[in-house]
Design an enzyme around this catalytic site. Structure first.
Site, PDB file in Angstrom:
ATOM      1  CG  ASN A 182      -0.429   0.084   2.498  1.00  0.00           C
ATOM      2  OD1 ASN A 182       0.714  -0.332   2.710  1.00  0.00           O
ATOM      3  ND2 ASN A 182      -1.166   0.631   3.441  1.00  0.00           N
TER       4      ASN A 182
ATOM      5  CD  GLU B 260       5.807  -0.322  11.009  1.00  0.00           C
ATOM      6  OE1 GLU B 260       5.351  -0.061   9.896  1.00  0.00           O
ATOM      7  OE2 GLU B 260       6.821   0.210  11.470  1.00  0.00           O
TER       8      GLU B 260
ATOM      9  CB  CYS C  21      -2.552   0.348   8.436  1.00  0.00           C
ATOM     10  SG  CYS C  21      -1.120   1.434   8.560  1.00  0.00           S
TER      11      CYS C  21
HETATM   12  P1  NAD Z   1      -0.025  -9.212   3.793  1.00  0.00           P
HETATM   13  O1  NAD Z   1       0.174  -9.613   5.199  1.00  0.00           O
HETATM   14  O2  NAD Z   1      -0.910 -10.041   2.944  1.00  0.00           O
HETATM   15  O3  NAD Z   1       1.365  -9.141   3.005  1.00  0.00           O
HETATM   16  C1  NAD Z   1       2.433  -8.345   3.440  1.00  0.00           C
HETATM   17  C2  NAD Z   1       3.729  -8.969   3.013  1.00  0.00           C
HETATM   18  O4  NAD Z   1       3.907 -10.205   3.694  1.00  0.00           O
HETATM   19  C3  NAD Z   1       3.836  -9.277   1.524  1.00  0.00           C
HETATM   20  O5  NAD Z   1       5.146  -8.976   1.096  1.00  0.00           O
HETATM   21  C4  NAD Z   1       3.598 -10.778   1.476  1.00  0.00           C
HETATM   22  O6  NAD Z   1       4.178 -11.423   0.362  1.00  0.00           O
HETATM   23  C5  NAD Z   1       4.245 -11.221   2.768  1.00  0.00           C
HETATM   24  N1  NAD Z   1       3.775 -12.520   3.301  1.00  0.00           N
HETATM   25  C6  NAD Z   1       2.583 -13.124   3.098  1.00  0.00           C
HETATM   26  N2  NAD Z   1       2.543 -14.291   3.795  1.00  0.00           N
HETATM   27  C7  NAD Z   1       3.725 -14.402   4.439  1.00  0.00           C
HETATM   28  C8  NAD Z   1       4.274 -15.368   5.348  1.00  0.00           C
HETATM   29  N3  NAD Z   1       3.595 -16.462   5.711  1.00  0.00           N
HETATM   30  N4  NAD Z   1       5.505 -15.157   5.844  1.00  0.00           N
HETATM   31  C9  NAD Z   1       6.203 -14.039   5.510  1.00  0.00           C
HETATM   32  N5  NAD Z   1       5.738 -13.112   4.669  1.00  0.00           N
HETATM   33  C10 NAD Z   1       4.516 -13.275   4.133  1.00  0.00           C
HETATM   34  O7  NAD Z   1      -0.523  -7.694   3.855  1.00  0.00           O
HETATM   35  P2  NAD Z   1      -0.938  -6.748   2.665  1.00  0.00           P
HETATM   36  O8  NAD Z   1      -2.247  -7.208   2.124  1.00  0.00           O
HETATM   37  O9  NAD Z   1       0.189  -6.599   1.709  1.00  0.00           O
HETATM   38  O10 NAD Z   1      -1.116  -5.356   3.425  1.00  0.00           O
HETATM   39  C11 NAD Z   1      -2.306  -4.927   3.981  1.00  0.00           C
HETATM   40  C12 NAD Z   1      -2.255  -5.042   5.487  1.00  0.00           C
HETATM   41  O11 NAD Z   1      -1.118  -4.346   5.976  1.00  0.00           O
HETATM   42  C13 NAD Z   1      -3.442  -4.382   6.168  1.00  0.00           C
HETATM   43  O12 NAD Z   1      -3.896  -5.206   7.211  1.00  0.00           O
HETATM   44  C14 NAD Z   1      -2.865  -3.082   6.728  1.00  0.00           C
HETATM   45  O13 NAD Z   1      -3.557  -2.575   7.834  1.00  0.00           O
HETATM   46  C15 NAD Z   1      -1.478  -3.499   7.064  1.00  0.00           C
HETATM   47  N6  NAD Z   1      -0.571  -2.344   7.120  1.00  0.00           N
HETATM   48  C16 NAD Z   1      -0.111  -1.940   8.331  1.00  0.00           C
HETATM   49  C17 NAD Z   1       0.724  -0.838   8.428  1.00  0.00           C
HETATM   50  C18 NAD Z   1       1.233  -0.363   9.748  1.00  0.00           C
HETATM   51  O14 NAD Z   1       2.136   0.480   9.763  1.00  0.00           O
HETATM   52  N7  NAD Z   1       0.712  -0.828  10.870  1.00  0.00           N
HETATM   53  C19 NAD Z   1       1.112  -0.154   7.260  1.00  0.00           C
HETATM   54  C20 NAD Z   1       0.626  -0.599   6.039  1.00  0.00           C
HETATM   55  C21 NAD Z   1      -0.206  -1.707   5.980  1.00  0.00           C
END
Ligand code: NAD
Length: 478
Positions: free
Chosen positions: A153, A250, A284
């Site tokens: 995002n 995060e 987020c």
């Molecule tokens: P996601 O968890 O699906 O993916 C994030 C990353 O993790 C990707 O690079 C993905 O390939 C990787 N991933 C997926 N499965 C994994 C595993 N088993 N082990 C290690 N890595 C793995 O999240 P998303 O859909 O890309 O992002 C959206 C989410 O992120 C929302 O819930 C949002 O709130 C959160 N977010 C939080 C913050 C924050 O600062 N708190 C900032 C941005 C987004």
């Protein structure tokens, strides 16, 4: 396409793809057309990347901090030179409208410049001892090899938020961008190569969750820093636990905005609307639900419906567009399903939520009035541009409902009453509270969630703490 490269970047070079490496198509979410195809990093490639980061560690950490800062300024300058390429890329591979893409690139560059300023400010401590002639000295040491796993995002900014504190504190990294948005990370690797960042300091691997899993359970990694969903964060914590590796998580949020009856309604409507449409509703910390006090509720709902309902949704390449696409088909289908289910469960559509005549993953922002306080949409993160509004009788009810949530990332409050502000801040169980404005952390501030929103913190001096370990020496004079 903004990068000519499609493979991992290890030891200062883009590596040749092996015949057996799998393909990963990168799509433009506005058109659903393929932008490019990158190669997924195999487990052997992840091993090579971690080994490269380890090999580069010793030399990098021994460089004077001011030298490391010089590389970071060079990175910022080179990103600035390629500013327009990055902006166009974020519009194309992620779907941000120009203003939001420019905001992200500016923040990413600013992060390197700000973190470089820490070069002369990372301090140790000398503590008076109980023993005569003894010094107790605390020093910050680099955490070592960092594995950074990023979401789609804010791909470039969140990559920079991990890379910059690691570089200034003397760590080396392996980064994995999200599968939907690898191109900006490849461009960032090109930036590192262009400025001559020493080989192995920054390494990039590409792929899906399986690649992230290989990184987070890797015995050669000293710190896993992850931004993404709570479900993935829990898996990462589990795999990192096997080698007792530190994690920073995060995670998701469900930010409540509380609008009290004395609030400046123009301000509340504008700020909450801007927040809800930021990055097409995929942030987020953005307002994900509103609790508004009854005396101003009808007026608030009418105005925010008008504000969000008149926006133009479409291809961000069109300068008249306010809201771009969601990141992929899954996100668009999920958001549509959430809206349909909320309406079927009794919510009222105030505005938006229609359809766009295009193959792209569009979803025009929707405002809904939700009378049932137990409705799912008030509890589960949507991560799409739907704003549910619930009317409350008083501030106590607003606080109670805001806190009744598994997440604890961001929250906001609209009031002109100082005492009320202080009281509500005391009561809210969220890592971030914004008063009379919405989400946007300052780089010198603090960013962290509590509860299911995460562990650890980013920005300011907290980033320095996160990326270092503390070593104590007891030095006895004879
Ligand atoms: P996601 O968890 O699906 O993916 C994030 C990353 O993790 C990707 O690079 C993905 O390939 C990787 N991933 C997926 N499965 C994994 C595993 N088993 N082990 C290690 N890595 C793995 O999240 P998303 O859909 O890309 O992002 C959206 C989410 O992120 C929302 O819930 C949002 O709130 C959160 N977010 C939080 C913050 C924050 O600062 N708190 C900032 C941005 C987004």
């Amino acid at each position: 396409m903004s990068s000519e490269h499609t493979t991992s970047f290890i030891n200062g070079e883009f590596i040749a793809a092996a015949p057996e490496d799998e393909d990963l198509d990168v799509l433009n979410p506005s058109t659903t057309e393929r932008i490019t195809t990158v190669k997924i990093s195999s487990p052997e490639v992840v091993d090579r990347a971690v080994a490269a980061a380890r090999a580069a560690q010793d030399r990098w950490r021994r460089l004077p901090q001011t030298e490391r800062a010089r590389y970071m300024i060079a990175i910022a300058d080179e990103m600035q030179r390629r500013h327009e390429d990055f902006v166009v890329d974020l519009m194309t591979e992620q779907g941000k409208v120009r203003a939001h893409a420019e905001g992200e690139v500016g923040k990413a560059i600013g992060y390197f410049r700000y973190m470089a300023e820490w070069a002369r400010r990372i301090e140790g401590e000398v503590i008076p001892s109980d023993r005569p002639g003894e010094l107790i000295v605390l020093q910050r040491r680099p955490i070592g090899v960092v594995a950074g796993i990023c979401p789609w995002n804010y791909p470039l900014f969140l990559l920079s938020r991990k890379v910059a504190p690691a570089l200034i504190t003397g760590s080396t990294l392996v980064i994995k961008p999200a599968e939907d948005t690898p191109i900006n990370a490849l461009m960032f690797a090109e930036v590192c190569a262009a400025v001559g960042l020493p080989a192995g300091v920054f390494n990039l691997v590409l792929g899906t969750g399986a690649v992230g899993a290989a990184m987070s359970g890797h015995p050669g990694v000293d710190f896993v820093t992850f931004t993404g969903s709570t479900a993935t964060g829990a898996k990462i914590m589990e795999s990192a636990s096997k080698s007792v590796t530190k994690v920073s998580l995060e995670l998701g949020g469900k930010a409540p905005a509380i609008v009290l009856k004395d609030a400046d309604l123009d301000l509340a409507v504008e700020k909450i609307a801007e927040s809800r449409l930021l990055n097409n509703g995929q942030v987020c910390t953005c307002a994900e639900r509103v609790y508004v006090e009854r005396p101003v509720a009808d007026e608030f709902i009418k105005r925010i419906g008008e504000r969000l309902g008149r926006l133009k949704t479409g291809d961000p390449a069109d300068p008249t567009v306010d809201v771009g696409p969601l990141v992929n088909r899954k996100a668009a289908d999920r958001t549509r399903k959430v809206l349909d289910e909320a309406l079927a469960a009794g919510a009222t559509l105030v505005a938006g939520g229609g359809r766009v005549d295009s193959p792209g993953y569009f979803f025009p922002p929707a405002v809904i009035r939700v009378d049932d306080p137990a409705a799912d949409i008030l509890y589960n993160e949507v991560f799409g541009p739907i704003l549910p509004v619930h009317v409350v009788e008083n501030v106590d009810e607003a606080i109670e409902r805001a806190n009744d949530c598994e997440y604890g990332l961001a929250s906001s409050l609209y009031t002109n009453d100082l005492n009320m502000t202080l009281r509500v801040i005391d009561e809210l169980q969220f890592g971030e509270v914004y008063v009379n404005r919405e989400n946007e952390e300052a780089i010198q501030g603090f960013h962290a969630g509590i509860k299911a929103s995460g562990i650890g913190g980013a920005d300011g001096k907290h980033a320095i703490e996160e990326y270092t370990t503390t070593q104590v020496s007891y030095i006895q004079r004879h």
